[in-house]
Design an enzyme around this catalytic site. Structure first.
Site, short mmCIF file in Angstrom:
data_model
loop_
_atom_site.label_atom_id
_atom_site.label_comp_id
_atom_site.label_asym_id
_atom_site.label_seq_id
_atom_site.Cartn_x
_atom_site.Cartn_y
_atom_site.Cartn_z
CG ASP A 150 -7.54 -7.76 13.88
OD1 ASP A 150 -8.48 -7.04 14.27
OD2 ASP A 150 -6.35 -7.58 14.23
CG ASP A 177 -2.39 -0.22 0.82
OD1 ASP A 177 -2.64 -0.55 -0.36
OD2 ASP A 177 -3.27 -0.08 1.68
CG ASP A 229 6.11 -5.51 12.51
OD1 ASP A 229 5.12 -6.14 12.12
OD2 ASP A 229 6.07 -4.71 13.46
CG ASP A 257 0.87 -7.27 11.07
OD1 ASP A 257 0.00 -7.29 10.17
OD2 ASP A 257 0.61 -6.98 12.25
#
Length: 737
Positions: free
Chosen positions: A329, A166, A234, A232
């Site tokens: 989520d 994104d 990270d 994610d």
């Protein structure tokens, strides 16, 4: 029949709780109950039957306190200010006790799932798409996650990895801001090249709409796998992640989710600033090590945004990832549970993630979680959601109502101020009643929390985290209540560094609160001295204000940022299978791997080798080989020497990757995350319970030191300078006591 039995037992229990008794009898009953609870806890009776007995005893003490508060301590309506303040405090206590009850029900019988291995031939395995959504993350962090995902053990023909970028959308690449436009284009070119080298699909979209949910849904449009895994940017996975999760979908066709814990390599800002990360369980471990297993008992484990596997067929029934709230989520899991799909929680840490490094970033992250849960509570109405089972409704309600804690925490912290400074009669009780009801309730509640969560949450730590978040999150709650559709998704910054000690911009409200709490306690002590210690209610409130002052001191320490020059945290290398040859200026030196980070590694040169003293900044290479076949080089990294220090005849050398390639990242990720054994060791090594009294004593010491440290940091900030912490020594960690 069973419902009738439960009704009869409940009525008998309530009749006992509501039975009026004298103060002496109440104190004797509560003391005996607490003693029985302490005995069950001390001799480690963990069978579900004993857990239920323990919880019932604790709830009985709490309910007797609540009944006493309701019938004996509330102010009359003839004094409006006292009446309002007193009832606000009572409602805050109702909330706290209600959350205690819900928590004990949800966590009464946590599930430990048995492993389910992949079955059948490789050709019959479900196809898997790995989604890694990204926005503005550090190249090193994102590159390591991509490389680790490419290393996952699974049939290559059944696995596809997608970077959902994104940060490279058409909207950003055509921005009116020339600097932002060029930055987005450069990023997009770098990541496309990186993905091409690793065989990863690069996907972006036209516009940044619906935040992370929209990005994930774009990935669904470009993929076809039976299962979707979300990491994610990270969260780097270990190689066995799919081997330990996909099998559950093969045995349960109605399973939509397998969630695994989030394990972090770095401390959160509160752990860092209070210096507790090395020996105390992290704040998130209560949720991932106990609460999620408790939710699993009731088929209410929910998607946590990362480290999870989802069934595409299930996602398609609700139109993909939901994006009404900014916590897509939990919202998506709620919708799928309501459609009859089931979930599972596998308590195996298999991702190495990063937490926010600064106090401000931490509050940004928690604000987003709070906003999202409030949105779901208001817009999705889980208690009335058709299709949910009763316990699923309660479980979701628990997860959302939890985020109202800032309001009750504020009331608990500042109610003594109203009495000591303004004489508002918020709480009518004698000191004997305080001992018989309030103190016994607080002790019982603390023992209950220690029994249920002791290995993952030490005494007073939950209260500390709630206190330091309350100032920021209270504003978030009221803002969301006014307009639940207004909140915007904000990405949490990761991989930050701090060159010097500082005082957080959010710390000033904590400083003002500490000054108010200190003045309240001192004024209470002064008034007690003047009254000759005869005012029992003042004594009660002054004791109460002292414990608030303890939280205030810890809050100041949490806002006093410690410097952090290292951007990427290191993982110890504990699998002695590899060795290295370091080459600098044509000279070769044998060395052993010491630790690894996403941007490099540290090695220790053999004692028999001599190295030039001045090698920092030099370029070189390190060749990696197996110890049992050192002449066969497996891979060679180009490196730059970051540091070099002598240690007892050896030399410890810090190396950074130089002009790193995608393959460098993939090999380094394979060495860092060959399996999850190191993550399990990291988690389990800090999950040690501490007795309530001992933990309280230590908290008192920490508070005094952290209050001094926070005041010093605030003063330096006011004077426009920074410096190292000095003068007062740090309290010794609990592990050394």
């Amino acid at each position: 029949m069973l419902a009738t039995v439960w009704l009869i037992v409940t009525l008998i229990f309530l009749a006992f709780v509501l039975q009026p008794v004298g103060l002496g009898a109440q104190l004797l009953y509560a003391t005996c109950t607490i003693g029985s609870m302490a005995l069950i806890h001390a001799i480690k009776l963990r069978h579900p039957m004993w857990r239920h007995v323990f919880v019932v005893m604790g709830c009985a003490v709490a309910l007797r306190y609540l009944y006493w508060r309701w019938t004996n301590t509330l102010p009359n309506s003839d004094q409006l200010a006292s009446f309002i303040a007193g009832y606000l405090l009572f409602f805050a206590e109702l909330y706290a006790i209600g959350m205690l009850f819900i928590s004990t029900i949800v966590n009464s019988d946590p599930v430990k799932r048995k492993p389910v291995q992949l079955s059948g031939t490789r050709g019959n395995y479900p196809s898997v798409d790995i989604f890694i959504p990204s926005y503005n993350e550090d190249d090193d962090i994102l590159g390591t996650t991509l490389a680790a995902a490419a290393n996952l053990r699974y049939p290559a023909e059944k696995l596809n990895v997608y970077l959902l970028d994104d940060g490279g959308t058409d909207q950003k690449c055509k921005s009116d801001d020339p600097v932002a436009r060029q930055s987005a284009r450069n990023r997009k070119e770098r990541l496309q090249a990186f993905c091409a080298e690793l065989g990863i699909h690069y996907i972006t979209r036209a516009r940044n709409e619906m935040a992370k949910a929209g990005n994930l849904n774009e990935g669904l449009k470009h993929s076809t796998g039976d299962l979707v895994v979300v990491f994610d940017a990270d969260h780097a996975p270990t190689r066995e992640f799919l081997e330990k999760t996909v099998g559950y979908f093969q045995v349960d066709p109605k399973l939509f989710l397998v969630q695994t814990p989030h394990q972090f390599l770095n401390p959160d800002p509160i752990e860092k600033n209070l210096d507790t990360y090395r020996f105390m369980p992290s704040e998130n471990e209560m949720f991932y090590s106990v609460t999620q297993k408790g939710l699993d008992k009731w088929d209410a484990t929910f998607f946590c945004g990362s480290a999870a596997v989802l069934r595409r067929e299930a996602l398609e029934t609700v139109g993909g990832f939901n994006g009404v709230s900014i916590t897509e989520d939990c919202e998506t899991a709620l919708e799928l549970h309501a459609r009859g799909w089931s979930s599972a929680y596998v308590d195996e840490p298999m991702i190495a993630g990063f937490q926010p490094e600064t106090f401000d970033a931490f509050l940004t992250q928690r604000s987003r979680w709070c906003q999202g849960m409030m949105q779901i509570l208001l817009l999705r109405l889980p208690m009335f959601r058709k299709g949910l089972k009763p316990m699923q409704r309660l479980a979701y309600l628990s997860s959302m109502l939890f985020w109202l804690f800032p309001l009750s925490r504020f009331i608990f912290v500042f109610s003594p101020v109203l009495y000591i400074f303004f004489d508002l009669q918020i709480y009518h009780a004698t000191f004997q009643e305080f001992l018989a009801y309030t103190c016994t309730y607080m002790v019982a509640a603390t023992i209950m929390q220690n029994y249920l969560f002791g290995r993952v949450r030490w005494p007073w730590i939950s209260e500390t985290y709630e206190y330091v978040q309350s100032f920021a999150l209270s504003r978030v709650i009221f803002s969301t209540l006014r307009n639940p559709r207004k909140p915007v998704f904000k990405v949490t910054d990761k991989g930050l560094s701090l060159e010097e000690d500082s005082f957080s911009s959010h710390g000033w409200s904590l400083l003002i609160a500490f000054i108010v709490l200190l003045a309240t306690f001192l004024n209470g002590m002064y008034r007690l001295w003047l009254d000759g210690m005869t005012n029992e209610l003042l004594m009660v409130v002054t004791i109460w204000s002292f414990f608030n002052l303890v939280l205030g001191g810890l809050g100041l320490g949490a806002a006093a940022e410690r410097k952090q020059r290292r951007r990427h945290y290191r993982m110890d290398y504990t699998t002695p299978l590899l060795t290295g040859i370091l080459t600098i200026d044509g000279e070769q030196v044998g060395c052993e791997l010491d630790n690894l980070a996403i941007g490099g590694l540290a090695v220790v040169a053999k004692a028999s080798e001599a190295l030039p003293a001045a090698i920092s900044g030099k370029l070189g290479s390190i060749s990696i080989a197996k110890k049992d076949n050192p002449d066969h080089t497996l891979y060679t990294f180009n490196v730059v020497v970051r540091s070099s220090t002598a240690q007892g005849g050896e030399r410890r050398i810090g190396l950074g990757l130089h002009a790193s390639t995608a393959m460098d990242r993939r090999v380094l990720a394979g060495i860092m995350f060959p399996d999850n054994s190191q993550l399990v060791k990291l988690r389990d090594g800090r999950q040690k319970s501490r007795p309530v009294l001992y933990g309280t004593f230590i908290i008192l010491q920490w508070s005094a030191y952290q209050a001094w440290r926070g005041m010093s940091a605030a003063l330096r900030s006011l004077l426009g300078r920074s410096s190292k912490d000095k003068a007062a020594p740090e309290p010794a960690p609990l592990s050394n006591r």
